[in-house]
Enzyme design. Structure first.
Site, short mmCIF file in Angstrom:
data_model
loop_
_atom_site.label_atom_id
_atom_site.label_comp_id
_atom_site.label_asym_id
_atom_site.label_seq_id
_atom_site.Cartn_x
_atom_site.Cartn_y
_atom_site.Cartn_z
N THR A 75 -5.72 6.87 7.85
CA THR A 75 -5.57 5.76 6.92
C THR A 75 -6.97 5.27 6.59
O THR A 75 -7.91 5.50 7.35
CB THR A 75 -4.70 4.64 7.53
OG1 THR A 75 -4.57 3.57 6.59
CG2 THR A 75 -5.29 4.09 8.81
N GLY A 76 -7.10 4.62 5.46
CA GLY A 76 -8.41 4.10 5.10
C GLY A 76 -8.98 4.82 3.89
O GLY A 76 -8.24 5.41 3.10
N THR B 144 -2.19 2.72 4.31
CA THR B 144 -1.45 3.98 4.25
C THR B 144 -0.66 4.17 5.54
O THR B 144 -1.17 3.90 6.63
CB THR B 144 -2.45 5.14 4.12
OG1 THR B 144 -3.12 5.01 2.88
CG2 THR B 144 -1.76 6.49 4.20
N GLY C 69 -9.93 7.17 1.56
CA GLY C 69 -9.58 8.59 1.47
C GLY C 69 -10.74 9.49 1.14
O GLY C 69 -10.80 10.64 1.62
N SER D 287 0.81 -1.22 0.00
CA SER D 287 0.00 0.00 0.00
C SER D 287 0.84 1.26 0.00
O SER D 287 0.30 2.37 0.06
CB SER D 287 -0.90 0.04 1.23
OG SER D 287 -1.81 -1.03 1.18
N THR E 58 1.43 6.81 0.63
CA THR E 58 0.52 5.75 0.18
C THR E 58 0.62 5.52 -1.33
O THR E 58 1.03 6.42 -2.07
CB THR E 58 -0.93 6.13 0.53
OG1 THR E 58 -1.78 5.01 0.31
CG2 THR E 58 -1.44 7.29 -0.31
N ARG F 83 -6.88 9.01 -9.84
CA ARG F 83 -7.53 9.17 -8.53
C ARG F 83 -6.50 9.53 -7.44
O ARG F 83 -5.44 8.94 -7.35
CB ARG F 83 -8.25 7.88 -8.15
CG ARG F 83 -8.96 7.92 -6.80
CD ARG F 83 -8.11 7.36 -5.68
NE ARG F 83 -8.84 7.28 -4.41
CZ ARG F 83 -8.24 7.06 -3.25
NH1 ARG F 83 -6.94 6.93 -3.17
NH2 ARG F 83 -8.95 7.00 -2.14
N VAL F 84 -6.83 10.51 -6.62
CA VAL F 84 -5.99 10.88 -5.47
C VAL F 84 -6.88 10.85 -4.24
O VAL F 84 -8.01 11.33 -4.27
CB VAL F 84 -5.39 12.30 -5.68
CG1 VAL F 84 -4.64 12.75 -4.42
CG2 VAL F 84 -4.46 12.31 -6.88
N GLY F 85 -6.37 10.29 -3.17
CA GLY F 85 -7.12 10.22 -1.91
C GLY F 85 -6.73 11.32 -0.96
O GLY F 85 -6.26 12.39 -1.34
N ASP F 86 -6.93 11.03 0.32
CA ASP F 86 -6.71 12.03 1.36
C ASP F 86 -5.24 12.23 1.72
O ASP F 86 -4.85 13.29 2.19
CB ASP F 86 -7.44 11.60 2.63
CG ASP F 86 -6.92 10.27 3.15
OD1 ASP F 86 -6.83 9.31 2.35
OD2 ASP F 86 -6.56 10.18 4.34
#
Ligand code: GLY
Length: 327
Positions: A240-241, A189, A243, A87, A207, A217-220
């Site tokens: 984590t998790g 993450t 996003g 990850s 991450t 795609r981009v997360g938090d």
């Protein structure tokens, strides 16, 4: 020394590496009301998940009197280089087109921030994020621009897709069915917070994002206030998790602001999770937070069971499952 004076001093001074966590309660001389003072416990580092090598590496920096910022960078690099961690960094699971794209951010004690998003071919996004923070007039570089900046800064490009991650991706393509598994794809993450001997706090988050995410795609994780936030007067938080859920609630900023209002790191993490679960169905995703305040007190909380945080204090790693909303 008068007792009250001692407690005042204790709240203001780093108590070195030998002091354990505890709270002192006392009564004022006029017996107006009970006051609580927390004895500082730093240096210390906390990270999401069971990452003893990362927290130990960060601790070694802190133990030698190094800064929380250096501890964060060195600690996060351990997971980025570990190909077994699918990850983060090299060996991370790719997007649905088979490209490993990495996100990371870092914040220092002065509130400076640097980040890279959707960057390919560079194993250590946390170090590139630090370079963005320290060597450019910007805070966030994306995609090809981030990679170009990294190579110009001396980072070596390489293929980040390992044999194990490539095989899993090929298997996934047989159905292309996106069904995340809680606590695996939702996901590992690495968020890390450290407080150094001077009581200064820094944080980092790194991450490869959700496995088989849409391209781009981009997360938090690399987004200030969501995957990470540090206010050196108050403390820090990281996530984590899933996003998307953290982004919608600006989770890490929320947790630091709750600590500013007097919540403990634990209470603030619990409220951060409540803001997510109060929105509706959370059966199919996991989110977890860890937080640290100016005294080095820590907290952690997740939606579902199975999340753990690793703390290193006095050179001793302690990995423990966090409390969760959905037991
Ligand atoms: N929390 C990492 C991500 O959603 O990408």
């Amino acid at each position: 020394m008068k007792r009250r004076k001692f407690i005042q001093n204790a709240t203001l001074t780093g108590a070195g590496v030998a002091v354990g966590a505890h709270v002192i309660s006392c009564t004022t001389e006029k017996k107006e009301k009970t006051k609580i003072a927390v004895v500082p416990e730093f240096p210390k580092v906390i990270a999401t998940w069971n990452v003893p090598n990362a927290t130990e590496t960060a601790w070694k920096v802190l133990e030698k009197g190094g800064s929380s910022l250096d501890a964060i960078e060195q600690g996060c690099r351990i997971e980025e280089a570990d190909e077994r961690n699918q990850s983060v960094g090299k060996g991370g699971r790719p997007d649905r087109d088979g490209n490993v794209t990495l996100d990371a951010c870092i914040m220092d004690k002065n509130g400076n921030y640097g980040a890279v998003v959707c960057m390919q071919h560079i194993k250590h996004p946390i170090s590139v994020a630090r370079k963005v923070m320290e060597d450019t007039p910007h805070v966030l570089l994306a995609g090809k621009g981030a990679e170009k900046f990294a190579i110009e800064s001396g980072f070596q490009p390489e293929d980040l897709l390992t044999e194990a991650s490539r095989k899993e991706w090929e298997k996934w393509r047989e159905t292309s069915n996106y069904a995340p598994v809680i606590n695996i794809e939702n996901h590992d993450t690495i968020g890390m917070l450290a407080i150094d001997k001077n009581g200064d706090i820094a944080g980092g988050c790194t991450t490869s994002g959700l496995a088989y995410k849409m391209a781009g795609r981009v997360g938090d994780s690399p987004i200030v206030g969501s995957g990470l936030f540090i206010d050196n007067e108050i403390g820090g938080a990281t996530a984590t998790g899933m996003g998307e859920e953290v982004l919608k609630t600006v989770g890490s900023f929320l947790i630091v602001e709750l600590m500013r209002q007097g919540r403990s790191p634990q209470e603030a993490c619990e409220e951060g999770i409540k803001r997510i679960v109060s929105k509706g169905n959370f059966d199919n995703f996991q989110v977890a937070y860890v937080a640290m305040n100016k005294s080095g007190e820590t907290g952690s909380y997740s939606i579902h069971s199975g999340f753990s945080a690793t703390i290193n204090h006095n050179g001793i790693n302690n990995n423990k499952e966090s409390m969760s909303f959905n037991k």
